[in-house]
Design an enzyme around this catalytic site. Structure first.
Site, PDB file in Angstrom:
ATOM      1  CG  HIS A 136     -73.863 -50.512 -40.025  1.00 14.04           C
ATOM      2  ND1 HIS A 136     -75.168 -50.067 -40.149  1.00 14.04           N
ATOM      3  CD2 HIS A 136     -73.554 -51.118 -41.199  1.00 14.04           C
ATOM      4  CE1 HIS A 136     -75.617 -50.394 -41.360  1.00 14.04           C
ATOM      5  NE2 HIS A 136     -74.661 -51.027 -42.014  1.00 14.04           N
ATOM      6  NE  ARG A 145     -71.175 -51.835 -43.319  1.00 10.98           N
ATOM      7  CZ  ARG A 145     -70.813 -53.093 -43.434  1.00 10.98           C
ATOM      8  NH1 ARG A 145     -69.665 -53.492 -42.944  1.00 10.98           N
ATOM      9  NH2 ARG A 145     -71.597 -53.963 -44.033  1.00 10.98           N
ATOM     10  CE  LYS A 165     -70.182 -52.438 -47.047  1.00  9.65           C
ATOM     11  NZ  LYS A 165     -70.777 -53.675 -47.530  1.00  9.65           N
ATOM     12  CG  ASP A 207     -80.106 -48.627 -48.878  1.00  7.31           C
ATOM     13  OD1 ASP A 207     -81.208 -48.114 -48.599  1.00  7.31           O
ATOM     14  OD2 ASP A 207     -79.945 -49.847 -48.990  1.00  7.31           O
ATOM     15  CB  CYS A 248     -82.805 -47.879 -45.345  1.00  5.55           C
ATOM     16  SG  CYS A 248     -81.191 -48.648 -45.265  1.00  5.55           S
ATOM     17  CE1 TYR A 249     -77.258 -47.826 -43.426  1.00  8.93           C
ATOM     18  CE2 TYR A 249     -77.127 -47.939 -45.813  1.00  8.93           C
ATOM     19  CZ  TYR A 249     -76.981 -48.528 -44.577  1.00  8.93           C
ATOM     20  OH  TYR A 249     -76.573 -49.824 -44.494  1.00  8.93           O
ATOM     21  CG  ASP A 278     -82.059 -50.410 -53.021  1.00 12.50           C
ATOM     22  OD1 ASP A 278     -82.665 -50.179 -54.109  1.00 12.50           O
ATOM     23  OD2 ASP A 278     -81.203 -51.298 -52.921  1.00 12.50           O
ATOM     24  CG  ASP A 297     -88.208 -52.235 -50.282  1.00 10.11           C
ATOM     25  OD1 ASP A 297     -88.248 -51.780 -49.138  1.00 10.11           O
ATOM     26  OD2 ASP A 297     -87.186 -52.137 -51.012  1.00 10.11           O
ATOM     27  CG  HIS A 344     -85.432 -49.249 -49.258  1.00  7.32           C
ATOM     28  ND1 HIS A 344     -85.469 -50.615 -49.376  1.00  7.32           N
ATOM     29  CD2 HIS A 344     -84.176 -48.931 -48.827  1.00  7.32           C
ATOM     30  CE1 HIS A 344     -84.268 -51.110 -49.050  1.00  7.32           C
ATOM     31  NE2 HIS A 344     -83.479 -50.108 -48.709  1.00  7.32           N
TER      32      HIS A 344
HETATM   33  C1  GRG Z   1     -88.022 -48.683 -34.772  1.00  5.54           C
HETATM   34  C2  GRG Z   1     -86.801 -47.827 -36.783  1.00  5.54           C
HETATM   35  C3  GRG Z   1     -86.886 -48.835 -35.697  1.00  5.54           C
HETATM   36  C4  GRG Z   1     -85.945 -49.811 -35.589  1.00  5.54           C
HETATM   37  C5  GRG Z   1     -85.951 -50.871 -34.562  1.00  5.54           C
HETATM   38  C6  GRG Z   1     -84.311 -53.180 -36.037  1.00  5.54           C
HETATM   39  C7  GRG Z   1     -83.809 -51.935 -35.432  1.00  5.54           C
HETATM   40  C8  GRG Z   1     -84.541 -51.351 -34.251  1.00  5.54           C
HETATM   41  C9  GRG Z   1     -82.735 -51.330 -35.918  1.00  5.54           C
HETATM   42  C10 GRG Z   1     -81.939 -51.830 -37.054  1.00  5.54           C
HETATM   43  C11 GRG Z   1     -80.695 -51.013 -37.184  1.00  5.54           C
HETATM   44  C12 GRG Z   1     -79.844 -51.499 -38.319  1.00  5.54           C
HETATM   45  C13 GRG Z   1     -78.748 -52.416 -37.994  1.00  5.54           C
HETATM   46  C14 GRG Z   1     -80.079 -51.030 -39.569  1.00  5.54           C
HETATM   47  C15 GRG Z   1     -79.273 -51.358 -40.747  1.00  5.54           C
HETATM   48  C16 GRG Z   1     -80.058 -52.153 -41.724  1.00  5.54           C
HETATM   49  C17 GRG Z   1     -79.272 -52.400 -42.975  1.00  5.54           C
HETATM   50  C18 GRG Z   1     -79.570 -51.623 -44.165  1.00  5.54           C
HETATM   51  C19 GRG Z   1     -78.302 -53.304 -42.974  1.00  5.54           C
HETATM   52  C20 GRG Z   1     -77.556 -53.576 -44.183  1.00  5.54           C
HETATM   53  O1  GRG Z   1     -76.264 -53.922 -43.806  1.00  5.54           O
HETATM   54  P1  GRG Z   1     -75.276 -54.248 -44.983  1.00  5.54           P
HETATM   55  O2  GRG Z   1     -73.960 -54.574 -44.420  1.00  5.54           O
HETATM   56  O3  GRG Z   1     -75.342 -52.878 -45.739  1.00  5.54           O
HETATM   57  O4  GRG Z   1     -75.878 -55.249 -45.902  1.00  5.54           O
HETATM   58  P2  GRG Z   1     -74.249 -51.846 -46.142  1.00  5.54           P
HETATM   59  O5  GRG Z   1     -75.060 -50.651 -46.550  1.00  5.54           O
HETATM   60  O6  GRG Z   1     -73.373 -51.571 -44.947  1.00  5.54           O
HETATM   61  O7  GRG Z   1     -73.525 -52.472 -47.285  1.00  5.54           O
END
Ligand code: GRG
Length: 327
Positions: free
Chosen positions: A184, A226, A229, A232, A234-235, A274, A281, A284
């Site tokens: 991911h 990934r 999908k 968004d 945030c990526y 997003d 928000d 994002h």
């Molecule tokens: C200092 C920037 C910083 C971060 C600290 C918390 C952290 C460390 C990192 C998080 C990394 C991470 C797992 C980010 C992904 C966040 C996210 C958008 C998750 C969404 O996952 P799904 O499965 O989304 O809902 P998709 O896009 O895969 O459908």
């Protein structure tokens, strides 16, 4: 009537500053305030670092922010997301990051934070997020970044920490949350960022990972996290920061991503959503600005791709940034 700026080609800089500053005024009566109450520390980091990128840190009340952070520190040294919550590595990193941004790290007992973080390391090198024992590469990142920022990486076992992260690497060169978990982009940022900070990028399959990361760009210019999908904003951080660290930022179409991020701006309220047309928000907004900063658009302040902190903040701390100089 004032002329409307075309938000698909321009950055609504002043509106974003206003959007972030106004978040601080949304208090008790606001539904969103209460559903995100436990995220206050992270939210503060996103908002404040967003303002740093916009060169507008002075718009926040420094003393209020510091007082809030100090009120979230627990006797064991860790920080919680809000006063009545429990301490966690995720919020401890945010607290340290904010205190550094505000040049106020001397307000806390650094040794107690270091001890809190170090005691969460496990025999296999992984980290618990808190006393309840969940393991995730996000927590490896938080611990490593936090200790590096405090100049105390000597307190953990870096060999086993790197070995655990390496066990989370998959056949596609991406990384998951634990060994065997799907790659991911978010987890990939945490693993590549952590390995960069401890100088272990030798463990990364750079070209194959670069390929996997640039495959995250979709025909609309946006990035997903990934395969299969949707995109968004945030990526624009999770993918781009990893590409920047491995010096492969030019492997994606920067102009198309820039346009995608700009389309996600709200031209009435400011802030970034997003996806185009959605409600903005602070999460994002921050990561959209980060993406634009990493790609070098609009003369924004430079954010470091491994530490997710302003380059100037890090330089003040004497942290050298080999991957950042290439921007
Ligand atoms: C200092 C920037 C910083 C971060 C600290 C918390 C952290 C460390 C990192 C998080 C990394 C991470 C797992 C980010 C992904 C966040 C996210 C958008 C998750 C969404 O996952 P799904 O499965 O989304 O809902 P998709 O896009 O895969 O459908």
């Amino acid at each position: 009537m004032s002329e409307e700026i075309d938000h698909t080609t321009n950055l609504l800089l002043d509106k974003h500053i206003q959007y972030i500053v106004n978040l601080d005024n949304k208090k008790e009566e606001d539904f969103e305030y209460w559903v995100s109450e436990h995220l206050r520390m992270n939210g503060m980091y996103w908002g404040l670092t967003g303002l740093y990128i916009l060169n507008a840190l002075n718009k926040m009340n420094r003393d209020d922010l510091i007082a809030f952070i100090l009120s979230c520190q627990k006797p064991n040294g860790g920080f919680s997301g809000n006063v009545t919550h429990d301490e966690h590595l995720l919020t401890t990193l945010s607290a340290v990051q904010i205190l550094l941004e505000l040049d106020a790290i001397d307000k806390i007992n650094i040794d107690s934070v270091v001890e809190y973080v170090a005691t969460l390391q496990q025999a296999d090198g992984s980290f618990f997020g808190d006393k309840w024992g969940e393991v995730d590469t996000r927590f490896s990142y938080c611990a490593i970044s936090c200790l590096s920022l405090l100049g105390r990486l000597d307190r953990i076992n870096l060999t086993t920490a790197a070995a655990f992260i390496d066990r989370c690497k998959n056949f596609d060169a991406g990384y998951g949350s634990v060994p065997g978990a799907e790659s991911h982009a978010g987890q990939t940022f945490t693993c590549v960022g952590a390995l960069a900070i401890i100088n272990r990028l030798d463990l990364v399959d750079i070209d194959q990972l670069g390929w996997w990361l640039c495959e995250r760009q979709l025909p609309n210019g946006g990035l997903n996290g990934r395969p299969e999908k949707t995109s968004d904003v945030c990526y624009s951080w999770w993918v781009l920061s990893a590409l920047a660290v491995i010096d492969r930022l030019h492997w994606i179409d920067n102009d198309k991503l820039k346009t995608y991020i700009l389309k996600c701006q709200d031209n009435e309220t400011g802030g970034i959503a997003d996806k185009p047309g959605n409600v903005p928000d602070v999460f994002h907004t921050f990561f959209g600005l980060c993406g634009l900063s990493l790609m070098g658009y609009f003369n924004l302040e430079q954010i470091d791709p491994a530490y997710a902190l302003g380059t100037k903040t890090l330089l003040k701390r004497g942290l050298t940034l080999p991957w950042s100089k290439k921007q």
